[in-house]
Design a protein around this motif. Structure first.
Motif, PDB file in Angstrom:
ATOM      1  N   ALA A 232       0.838  -1.204   0.000  1.00 49.22           N
ATOM      2  CA  ALA A 232       0.000   0.000   0.000  1.00 49.22           C
ATOM      3  C   ALA A 232       0.873   1.254   0.000  1.00 49.22           C
ATOM      4  O   ALA A 232       0.623   2.198  -0.755  1.00 49.22           O
ATOM      5  CB  ALA A 232      -0.933  -0.007   1.210  1.00 49.22           C
ATOM      6  N   SER A 233       1.910   1.252   0.806  1.00 50.18           N
ATOM      7  CA  SER A 233       2.823   2.399   0.858  1.00 50.18           C
ATOM      8  C   SER A 233       3.549   2.586  -0.467  1.00 50.18           C
ATOM      9  O   SER A 233       3.716   3.713  -0.943  1.00 50.18           O
ATOM     10  CB  SER A 233       3.845   2.212   1.989  1.00 50.18           C
ATOM     11  OG  SER A 233       3.201   2.233   3.234  1.00 50.18           O
ATOM     12  N   ALA A 234       3.991   1.486  -1.056  1.00 48.85           N
ATOM     13  CA  ALA A 234       4.710   1.569  -2.330  1.00 48.85           C
ATOM     14  C   ALA A 234       3.805   2.113  -3.435  1.00 48.85           C
ATOM     15  O   ALA A 234       4.234   2.941  -4.251  1.00 48.85           O
ATOM     16  CB  ALA A 234       5.266   0.196  -2.713  1.00 48.85           C
ATOM     17  N   LEU A 235       2.551   1.659  -3.489  1.00 46.60           N
ATOM     18  CA  LEU A 235       1.634   2.170  -4.512  1.00 46.60           C
ATOM     19  C   LEU A 235       1.301   3.637  -4.269  1.00 46.60           C
ATOM     20  O   LEU A 235       1.178   4.419  -5.213  1.00 46.60           O
ATOM     21  CB  LEU A 235       0.365   1.329  -4.581  1.00 46.60           C
ATOM     22  CG  LEU A 235       0.482  -0.010  -5.294  1.00 46.60           C
ATOM     23  CD1 LEU A 235      -0.870  -0.714  -5.331  1.00 46.60           C
ATOM     24  CD2 LEU A 235       1.039   0.129  -6.699  1.00 46.60           C
ATOM     25  N   SER A 236       1.166   4.009  -3.014  1.00 48.69           N
ATOM     26  CA  SER A 236       0.909   5.412  -2.689  1.00 48.69           C
ATOM     27  C   SER A 236       2.056   6.289  -3.186  1.00 48.69           C
ATOM     28  O   SER A 236       1.833   7.352  -3.775  1.00 48.69           O
ATOM     29  CB  SER A 236       0.725   5.565  -1.176  1.00 48.69           C
ATOM     30  OG  SER A 236       0.493   6.911  -0.847  1.00 48.69           O
ATOM     31  N   ALA A 237       3.280   5.826  -2.993  1.00 48.74           N
ATOM     32  CA  ALA A 237       4.447   6.569  -3.482  1.00 48.74           C
ATOM     33  C   ALA A 237       4.460   6.622  -5.006  1.00 48.74           C
ATOM     34  O   ALA A 237       4.783   7.655  -5.602  1.00 48.74           O
ATOM     35  CB  ALA A 237       5.728   5.925  -2.962  1.00 48.74           C
ATOM     36  N   ARG A 238       4.089   5.533  -5.654  1.00 45.45           N
ATOM     37  CA  ARG A 238       4.069   5.489  -7.127  1.00 45.45           C
ATOM     38  C   ARG A 238       3.024   6.472  -7.667  1.00 45.45           C
ATOM     39  O   ARG A 238       3.262   7.151  -8.660  1.00 45.45           O
ATOM     40  CB  ARG A 238       3.770   4.073  -7.606  1.00 45.45           C
ATOM     41  CG  ARG A 238       3.757   3.921  -9.098  1.00 45.45           C
ATOM     42  CD  ARG A 238       5.116   4.057  -9.743  1.00 45.45           C
ATOM     43  NE  ARG A 238       5.819   2.794  -9.629  1.00 45.45           N
ATOM     44  CZ  ARG A 238       7.050   2.606 -10.043  1.00 45.45           C
ATOM     45  NH1 ARG A 238       7.731   3.572 -10.614  1.00 45.45           N
ATOM     46  NH2 ARG A 238       7.634   1.439  -9.893  1.00 45.45           N
ATOM     47  N   VAL A 239       1.878   6.544  -7.030  1.00 44.12           N
ATOM     48  CA  VAL A 239       0.832   7.482  -7.455  1.00 44.12           C
ATOM     49  C   VAL A 239       1.339   8.916  -7.308  1.00 44.12           C
ATOM     50  O   VAL A 239       1.156   9.742  -8.208  1.00 44.12           O
ATOM     51  CB  VAL A 239      -0.464   7.253  -6.650  1.00 44.12           C
ATOM     52  CG1 VAL A 239      -1.426   8.417  -6.809  1.00 44.12           C
ATOM     53  CG2 VAL A 239      -1.125   5.949  -7.074  1.00 44.12           C
ATOM     54  N   ALA A 240       2.007   9.211  -6.201  1.00 47.36           N
ATOM     55  CA  ALA A 240       2.551  10.558  -5.998  1.00 47.36           C
ATOM     56  C   ALA A 240       3.602  10.885  -7.058  1.00 47.36           C
ATOM     57  O   ALA A 240       3.658  12.007  -7.562  1.00 47.36           O
ATOM     58  CB  ALA A 240       3.147  10.666  -4.594  1.00 47.36           C
ATOM     59  N   GLU A 241       4.396   9.899  -7.405  1.00 50.91           N
ATOM     60  CA  GLU A 241       5.458  10.077  -8.410  1.00 50.91           C
ATOM     61  C   GLU A 241       4.896  10.304  -9.810  1.00 50.91           C
ATOM     62  O   GLU A 241       5.381  11.143 -10.561  1.00 50.91           O
ATOM     63  CB  GLU A 241       6.344   8.828  -8.402  1.00 50.91           C
ATOM     64  CG  GLU A 241       7.323   8.687  -9.528  1.00 50.91           C
ATOM     65  CD  GLU A 241       7.911   7.282  -9.602  1.00 50.91           C
ATOM     66  OE1 GLU A 241       8.121   6.793 -10.730  1.00 50.91           O
ATOM     67  OE2 GLU A 241       8.126   6.653  -8.545  1.00 50.91           O
ATOM     68  N   THR A 242       3.861   9.548 -10.182  1.00 50.58           N
ATOM     69  CA  THR A 242       3.353   9.575 -11.553  1.00 50.58           C
ATOM     70  C   THR A 242       2.179  10.526 -11.773  1.00 50.58           C
ATOM     71  O   THR A 242       1.912  10.912 -12.905  1.00 50.58           O
ATOM     72  CB  THR A 242       2.907   8.171 -11.994  1.00 50.58           C
ATOM     73  OG1 THR A 242       1.812   7.751 -11.168  1.00 50.58           O
ATOM     74  CG2 THR A 242       4.049   7.170 -11.916  1.00 50.58           C
ATOM     75  N   GLY A 243       1.464  10.835 -10.711  1.00 47.52           N
ATOM     76  CA  GLY A 243       0.266  11.657 -10.867  1.00 47.52           C
ATOM     77  C   GLY A 243      -0.890  10.922 -11.516  1.00 47.52           C
ATOM     78  O   GLY A 243      -1.869  11.523 -11.933  1.00 47.52           O
ATOM     79  N   ARG A 244      -0.794   9.604 -11.620  1.00 43.89           N
ATOM     80  CA  ARG A 244      -1.851   8.790 -12.222  1.00 43.89           C
ATOM     81  C   ARG A 244      -2.913   8.460 -11.168  1.00 43.89           C
ATOM     82  O   ARG A 244      -2.660   8.459  -9.981  1.00 43.89           O
ATOM     83  CB  ARG A 244      -1.310   7.480 -12.795  1.00 43.89           C
ATOM     84  CG  ARG A 244      -0.267   7.614 -13.882  1.00 43.89           C
ATOM     85  CD  ARG A 244      -0.813   8.203 -15.169  1.00 43.89           C
ATOM     86  NE  ARG A 244      -0.652   9.646 -15.163  1.00 43.89           N
ATOM     87  CZ  ARG A 244      -1.113  10.478 -16.063  1.00 43.89           C
ATOM     88  NH1 ARG A 244      -1.807  10.042 -17.074  1.00 43.89           N
ATOM     89  NH2 ARG A 244      -0.903  11.764 -15.973  1.00 43.89           N
ATOM     90  N   LEU A 245      -4.087   8.131 -11.648  1.00 44.86           N
ATOM     91  CA  LEU A 245      -5.203   7.752 -10.795  1.00 44.86           C
ATOM     92  C   LEU A 245      -5.099   6.276 -10.433  1.00 44.86           C
ATOM     93  O   LEU A 245      -4.811   5.435 -11.291  1.00 44.86           O
ATOM     94  CB  LEU A 245      -6.518   7.997 -11.545  1.00 44.86           C
ATOM     95  CG  LEU A 245      -7.800   7.536 -10.859  1.00 44.86           C
ATOM     96  CD1 LEU A 245      -8.094   8.423  -9.669  1.00 44.86           C
ATOM     97  CD2 LEU A 245      -8.951   7.570 -11.837  1.00 44.86           C
TER      98      LEU A 245
END
Length: 155
Positions: free
Chosen positions: A116-129
């Motif tokens: 969950a933390s890793a995906l949250s970071a990926r979303v912040a990095e990419t700006g994707r939904l």
């Protein structure tokens, strides 16, 4: 000015959730299912793609290939819906987010706090939904009840 292009990972074979996602996406007329990996068995994926009138070149062997190739296409998918076993959600979602593709995932999103933390970071990095579905909202009966409530005929 066009329907959103949707890809799907999972949902083939005897899946009940895949057809639910596909039907819910078609209900509002804003999505078109154009690509997928519907099974771990490539022949099964090709068969499901044929049944759904998907271009055979967009029936992929695995999610990694699909994410890479769809990200390169000028008409690539706008989002992917993930309809696989729970323990595979993280890896698949991360692969598509890393390629800049929005992700819609069946619940539960992940099975560990670390994922969950890793995906949250990926979303912040990419700006994707990154969205988690509750497919009941796609069922016609639920949509009808929502419209009845909004129209003052129920509730």
């Amino acid at each position: 000015g066009r329907r959103l292009r949707l890809g799907m990972v999972g949902g083939g074979g005897s899946s009940s959730i895949g057809p639910s996602h596909a039907s819910a996406a078609r209900l509002d007329g804003r999505w078109e299912l154009v690509a997928g990996v519907f099974s771990r068995n490539p022949e099964r994926t090709r068969q499901v793609a044929r049944d759904l009138f998907i271009d055979p070149q967009r029936a992929y062997a695995d999610h990694t290939e699909m994410a890479a190739r769809e990200a390169e296409r000028p008409d690539g998918i706008d989002a992917v819906t993930i309809c696989t076993f729970n323990e595979t959600h993280y890896e698949i979602a991360d692969a598509f987010l890393a390629k800049g593709i929005h992700v819609i995932c069946d619940k539960p999103l992940v099975v560990s706090r670390e994922h969950a933390s890793a995906l949250s970071a990926r979303v912040a990095e990419t700006g994707r939904l990154l969205a988690v579905t509750y497919t009941y909202s796609g069922y016609p009966m639920v949509r009808m009840a929502r419209d009845m409530i909004a129209g003052g005929r129920l509730g």
